[in-house]
Design a protein around this motif. Structure first.
Motif, PDB file in Angstrom:
ATOM      1  N   PHE A   1      -3.753   6.259  -7.694  1.00 25.62           N
ATOM      2  CA  PHE A   1      -3.263   5.626  -8.918  1.00 25.62           C
ATOM      3  C   PHE A   1      -4.284   5.895 -10.000  1.00 25.62           C
ATOM      4  O   PHE A   1      -5.374   6.380  -9.717  1.00 25.62           O
ATOM      5  CB  PHE A   1      -3.085   4.121  -8.706  1.00 25.62           C
ATOM      6  CG  PHE A   1      -4.240   3.485  -7.993  1.00 25.62           C
ATOM      7  CD1 PHE A   1      -5.370   3.081  -8.696  1.00 25.62           C
ATOM      8  CD2 PHE A   1      -4.228   3.348  -6.615  1.00 25.62           C
ATOM      9  CE1 PHE A   1      -6.456   2.546  -8.031  1.00 25.62           C
ATOM     10  CE2 PHE A   1      -5.330   2.807  -5.944  1.00 25.62           C
ATOM     11  CZ  PHE A   1      -6.438   2.410  -6.654  1.00 25.62           C
ATOM     12  N   GLU A   2      -3.906   5.603 -11.231  1.00 20.74           N
ATOM     13  CA  GLU A   2      -4.905   5.781 -12.294  1.00 20.74           C
ATOM     14  C   GLU A   2      -5.316   4.421 -12.840  1.00 20.74           C
ATOM     15  O   GLU A   2      -4.564   3.455 -12.751  1.00 20.74           O
ATOM     16  CB  GLU A   2      -4.365   6.687 -13.406  1.00 20.74           C
ATOM     17  CG  GLU A   2      -3.206   6.107 -14.177  1.00 20.74           C
ATOM     18  CD  GLU A   2      -2.843   6.964 -15.393  1.00 20.74           C
ATOM     19  OE1 GLU A   2      -3.587   7.895 -15.717  1.00 20.74           O
ATOM     20  OE2 GLU A   2      -1.811   6.669 -16.010  1.00 20.74           O
ATOM     21  N   LEU A   3      -6.528   4.375 -13.352  1.00 20.34           N
ATOM     22  CA  LEU A   3      -6.998   3.150 -13.976  1.00 20.34           C
ATOM     23  C   LEU A   3      -7.020   3.368 -15.473  1.00 20.34           C
ATOM     24  O   LEU A   3      -7.775   4.202 -15.977  1.00 20.34           O
ATOM     25  CB  LEU A   3      -8.395   2.788 -13.453  1.00 20.34           C
ATOM     26  CG  LEU A   3      -8.412   2.310 -11.999  1.00 20.34           C
ATOM     27  CD1 LEU A   3      -9.829   2.157 -11.487  1.00 20.34           C
ATOM     28  CD2 LEU A   3      -7.661   1.001 -11.852  1.00 20.34           C
ATOM     29  N   LYS A   4      -6.171   2.647 -16.154  1.00 18.64           N
ATOM     30  CA  LYS A   4      -6.067   2.845 -17.608  1.00 18.64           C
ATOM     31  C   LYS A   4      -7.175   2.106 -18.343  1.00 18.64           C
ATOM     32  O   LYS A   4      -7.755   1.179 -17.819  1.00 18.64           O
ATOM     33  CB  LYS A   4      -4.699   2.367 -18.084  1.00 18.64           C
ATOM     34  CG  LYS A   4      -3.616   3.371 -17.706  1.00 18.64           C
ATOM     35  CD  LYS A   4      -2.237   2.855 -17.984  1.00 18.64           C
ATOM     36  CE  LYS A   4      -1.231   3.832 -17.411  1.00 18.64           C
ATOM     37  NZ  LYS A   4      -0.015   3.173 -17.002  1.00 18.64           N
ATOM     38  N   LYS A   5      -7.386   2.521 -19.571  1.00 19.62           N
ATOM     39  CA  LYS A   5      -8.386   1.972 -20.489  1.00 19.62           C
ATOM     40  C   LYS A   5      -9.796   2.442 -20.165  1.00 19.62           C
ATOM     41  O   LYS A   5     -10.100   2.882 -19.087  1.00 19.62           O
ATOM     42  CB  LYS A   5      -8.360   0.436 -20.540  1.00 19.62           C
ATOM     43  CG  LYS A   5      -7.355  -0.063 -21.575  1.00 19.62           C
ATOM     44  CD  LYS A   5      -7.334  -1.580 -21.640  1.00 19.62           C
ATOM     45  CE  LYS A   5      -6.393  -2.159 -20.605  1.00 19.62           C
ATOM     46  NZ  LYS A   5      -6.337  -3.621 -20.649  1.00 19.62           N
TER      47      LYS A   5
ATOM     48  N   GLU B   1      -3.844  -5.190 -14.124  1.00 25.32           N
ATOM     49  CA  GLU B   1      -2.943  -4.598 -15.113  1.00 25.32           C
ATOM     50  C   GLU B   1      -3.225  -3.118 -15.371  1.00 25.32           C
ATOM     51  O   GLU B   1      -2.333  -2.354 -15.714  1.00 25.32           O
ATOM     52  CB  GLU B   1      -3.121  -5.332 -16.451  1.00 25.32           C
ATOM     53  CG  GLU B   1      -2.079  -6.346 -16.756  1.00 25.32           C
ATOM     54  CD  GLU B   1      -2.317  -6.908 -18.162  1.00 25.32           C
ATOM     55  OE1 GLU B   1      -1.318  -7.139 -18.836  1.00 25.32           O
ATOM     56  OE2 GLU B   1      -3.485  -7.081 -18.564  1.00 25.32           O
ATOM     57  N   SER B   2      -4.497  -2.756 -15.225  1.00 26.60           N
ATOM     58  CA  SER B   2      -4.885  -1.397 -15.584  1.00 26.60           C
ATOM     59  C   SER B   2      -4.520  -0.365 -14.524  1.00 26.60           C
ATOM     60  O   SER B   2      -4.665   0.830 -14.726  1.00 26.60           O
ATOM     61  CB  SER B   2      -6.387  -1.343 -15.840  1.00 26.60           C
ATOM     62  OG  SER B   2      -7.058  -1.717 -14.661  1.00 26.60           O
ATOM     63  N   VAL B   3      -4.022  -0.831 -13.360  1.00 19.97           N
ATOM     64  CA  VAL B   3      -3.627   0.104 -12.313  1.00 19.97           C
ATOM     65  C   VAL B   3      -2.275   0.717 -12.687  1.00 19.97           C
ATOM     66  O   VAL B   3      -1.276   0.020 -12.790  1.00 19.97           O
ATOM     67  CB  VAL B   3      -3.523  -0.605 -10.938  1.00 19.97           C
ATOM     68  CG1 VAL B   3      -3.080   0.369  -9.870  1.00 19.97           C
ATOM     69  CG2 VAL B   3      -4.842  -1.252 -10.568  1.00 19.97           C
ATOM     70  N   GLY B   4      -2.267   2.032 -12.913  1.00 20.80           N
ATOM     71  CA  GLY B   4      -1.047   2.702 -13.354  1.00 20.80           C
ATOM     72  C   GLY B   4      -0.663   3.854 -12.439  1.00 20.80           C
ATOM     73  O   GLY B   4      -1.461   4.321 -11.619  1.00 20.80           O
TER      74      GLY B   4
ATOM     75  N   GLU C   1      -1.532  -1.250  -4.600  1.00 16.18           N
ATOM     76  CA  GLU C   1      -2.889  -1.501  -5.090  1.00 16.18           C
ATOM     77  C   GLU C   1      -2.967  -2.830  -5.843  1.00 16.18           C
ATOM     78  O   GLU C   1      -3.914  -3.597  -5.671  1.00 16.18           O
ATOM     79  CB  GLU C   1      -3.356  -0.348  -5.976  1.00 16.18           C
ATOM     80  CG  GLU C   1      -4.752  -0.507  -6.555  1.00 16.18           C
ATOM     81  CD  GLU C   1      -5.860  -0.565  -5.489  1.00 16.18           C
ATOM     82  OE1 GLU C   1      -5.611  -0.132  -4.349  1.00 16.18           O
ATOM     83  OE2 GLU C   1      -6.958  -1.061  -5.804  1.00 16.18           O
TER      84      GLU C   1
ATOM     85  N   GLN D   1      -5.304  -5.944  -4.857  1.00 16.14           N
ATOM     86  CA  GLN D   1      -6.277  -6.539  -5.788  1.00 16.14           C
ATOM     87  C   GLN D   1      -6.017  -8.032  -5.977  1.00 16.14           C
ATOM     88  O   GLN D   1      -6.950  -8.825  -6.097  1.00 16.14           O
ATOM     89  CB  GLN D   1      -6.253  -5.797  -7.127  1.00 16.14           C
ATOM     90  CG  GLN D   1      -6.849  -4.392  -6.993  1.00 16.14           C
ATOM     91  CD  GLN D   1      -7.202  -3.751  -8.333  1.00 16.14           C
ATOM     92  OE1 GLN D   1      -7.233  -4.411  -9.363  1.00 16.14           O
ATOM     93  NE2 GLN D   1      -7.467  -2.457  -8.310  1.00 16.14           N
TER      94      GLN D   1
END
Lengths: 320, 287
Positions: free
Chosen positions: A316-320, B79-82, B144, B148
């Motif tokens: 997955f990606e971590l945004k910001k 929230e930042s997991v995309g 994920e 978390q």
């Protein structure tokens, strides 16, 4: 063409037929055709090699489902000594779609659990085509707990189209049975090695496939839904199964490249069904070596590694 | 369709369904079961439960979290997991495009939202599936975020509650999505080993890989009335057994009868019910 051959094996089947014809001719007429036969044999070998060197996902799916493919009991017979089958979930029934028991492998006592398909119509029905009901998973859980108590590693052989989608299975809690199996395996304090020997069909496969080391035979498949099921939902046509198989990366090669499979077990030329003894030997060695390594870890280390392994699945990606 | 529409031939209709001239859209809603015309504000107040027939309509993840948690207590988690399209999956449409569309149409960042907060003064971690985001399907992001959230529960020794609404695993992530079943299960098992309650609330619908993993692993499993819950979808079962399924098959009441869930709770009483159970298990309100 004999049932032993799949569509894409047609050239192999034709050569094979010619060889048989020549052999017959040579024995009935006392002609010496050995040179011709040998040359056909080597041509056949080359053509088999060529065909099998570039199999697509759909062709491999067909191989994984091959009616002559070795099943769990074929392996148990060859790789486990003094096998004693243990039956039943102690609650409702014994599910013949899952075979379980205790035996010896490489000087070790092990618990072995696997999906079991049937060879003929009667047996297929009895084994429900290798599709377990809740009692199958509950039997597996019971044997795993038993293995944990008596310090035996667990070996599972995966080969199922999926868990049985039936009214009775739902009534008896198919979801709960699978979920609990996952939890038992996630927390079992003994090494677990899983080998996908044929079809790794979705949750029904994973329910005995949560492990410390996952191995797959070269022409096995593992997927979240059958290619037919995926195709009928996303392509609105089950006929698009070959495309779905390709897109879902169901093959050992792809899954190993994606890091989801730890070890690939090579199959004899033409597939596992061409040589039961050879593939069994390879499976036995792979399992024994894996257990040698896993048994060196203390339970604490083993459990920690398994937790990291399981919670690490997925990118997955971590945004910001 | 209401009785008037049923009588009125469609060709006579000139305006859109339910759209009277001069009335802004979204002010009135129809109950998806009894078709009663309901004032939208009233429906929000009743938590999307029809005041006429008690039918529980599907509720989005955002509304679920904010209505379940105490006012102003919500703090989002993970929230930042995309999403990443690792497989470059493409069927009739690219997975990437499907993700973009889902974000737009669901107004949600993914199929699972997680938050920390309190319910009747008890600190909890809550996750809720967003069914409008690709059928609430479970892929790597859902897994994920769930882990978390479970980690947050573990670190703060506070109960975790999950509201499920999902068609199952996300096919576009292939085997990665299947493995989320094992991943979420591992996280729950750690809560279990540490006597931290995990409550699973089943809402309509909870099927497939979600049902066969985290949703069925609650210390307490609660279902909303009439929710469809099962492993295999009704259509798949019908095709397999070649007979029509009995009425109420795989509904919450069927599950209760067969011993698969602890209780069926009206959405409007969910906060009270869960807080009361948690209090008995040693997790009362903070001082």
């Amino acid at each position: 063409m004999s049932l032993d051959y799949l569509d894409f094996e047609k050239p192999i089947a034709e050569l094979e037929e010619k060889i048989v014809e020549l052999q017959r001719a040579s024995s009935s007429s006392n002609l010496d055709l050995e040179r011709e036969i040998n040359s056909l044999r080597s041509r056949n070998h080359e053509s088999t090699k060529a065909i099998f060197s570039k199999l697509g996902a759909w062709q491999i799916t067909q191989l994984a489902r091959h009616p002559r493919r070795p099943y769990t009991l074929d392996y148990i017979e060859r790789i486990v000594t003094d096998f004693q089958e243990l039956h039943g979930d102690r609650m409702f029934a014994d599910d013949p779609a899952i075979v379980s028991g205790l035996g010896k492998m490489g000087g070790r006592n092990v618990a072995i659990i696997g999906h079991q398909k049937g060879r003929d119509t009667k047996e297929r029905t009895r084994r429900n085509f290798g599709m377990p009901r809740p009692e199958g998973y509950r039997k597996a859980q019971r044997i795993m707990r038993l293995a944990e108590r008596f310090h035996m590693p667990v070996v599972t052989l995966i080969d199922t189209p999926g868990a049985y989608p039936g009214v009775d299975a739902e009534e008896r809690g198919q979801s709960e049975a699978i979920a609990t199996s996952l939890e038992v395996m996630a927390t079992l304090k003994t090494p677990i090695v899983s080998v996908v020997i044929g079809e790794g069909g979705s949750g029904g496969a994973l329910a005995i496939g949560v492990c410390d080391k996952l191995m797959m035979l070269e022409y096995a498949t593992y997927s979240v839904i059958s290619p037919e099921g995926c195709a009928s939902i996303l392509w609105k046509s089950a006929a698009k199964a070959p495309e779905a198989a390709e897109a879902m990366k169901v093959t050992t090669k792809d899954l190993s490249r994606l890091g989801l499979v730890d070890e690939v077990i090579k199959e004899p030329l033409g597939g596992a069904h061409r040589d039961y003894d050879a593939i069994s030997e390879a499976v036995k060695n792979a399992i024994n070596q894996s257990l040698d390594a896993l048994c060196e870890d203390s339970n604490e280390v083993l459990m920690d590694k398994r937790y990291q392994r399981l919670t690490g699945f997925g990118q997955f990606e971590l945004k910001k | 369709m209401n009785w008037f529409e049923r009588i009125l031939p469609p060709k006579v209709k000139t305006t859109g369904r339910g759209g009277k001239k001069g009335v802004p859209e979204g002010v009135w809603n129809n109950c998806s079961s009894c078709q009663a015309v309901l004032y939208a504000v009233e429906l929000t107040h009743s938590l999307q439960v029809c005041p006429k027939c008690n039918h529980h309509m599907r509720m989005g993840a955002k509304e679920r979290l904010s209505s379940f948690l105490d006012d102003d207590s919500m703090v989002p988690i993970a929230e930042s997991v995309g999403s990443l399209d690792v497989l470059k999956f493409k069927d009739q449409k690219k997975y990437k495009d499907r993700l973009a569309d889902a974000k737009k149409s669901s107004q949600s960042s993914e199929a699972l939202l997680a938050a920390s907060g309190s319910v009747k003064g008890v600190n909890v971690t809550v996750t809720a599936f967003e069914f409008k985001f690709m059928g609430g399907s479970m892929g790597a992001v859902v897994g994920e975020r769930f882990v978390q959230a479970a980690n947050h529960s573990f670190e703060n020794h506070q109960p975790m509650i999950c509201f499920s609404a999902s068609g199952g695993a996300r096919m576009q992530e292939a085997l990665f999505s299947l493995m989320q079943m094992a991943k979420t299960t591992a996280a729950i098992s750690r809560l279990r080993a540490n006597s931290i309650p995990f409550f699973s609330v089943l809402t309509d619908p909870t099927m497939g890989g979600v049902s066969a993993s985290l949703a069925m692993l609650g210390d307490v499993i609660i279902s909303e009335p009439h929710a469809l819950v099962g492993f295999a979808g009704p259509r798949v079962i019908e095709q397999t057994v070649r007979e029509t399924l009995p009425d109420g098959f795989q509904r919450a009441e069927f599950l209760l009868e067969h011993g698969a869930v602890d209780m069926i709770v009206d959405r409007r009483e969910m906060r009270d019910s869960i807080a009361a159970l948690l209090e008995k298990m040693g997790f009362g309100p903070n001082d």
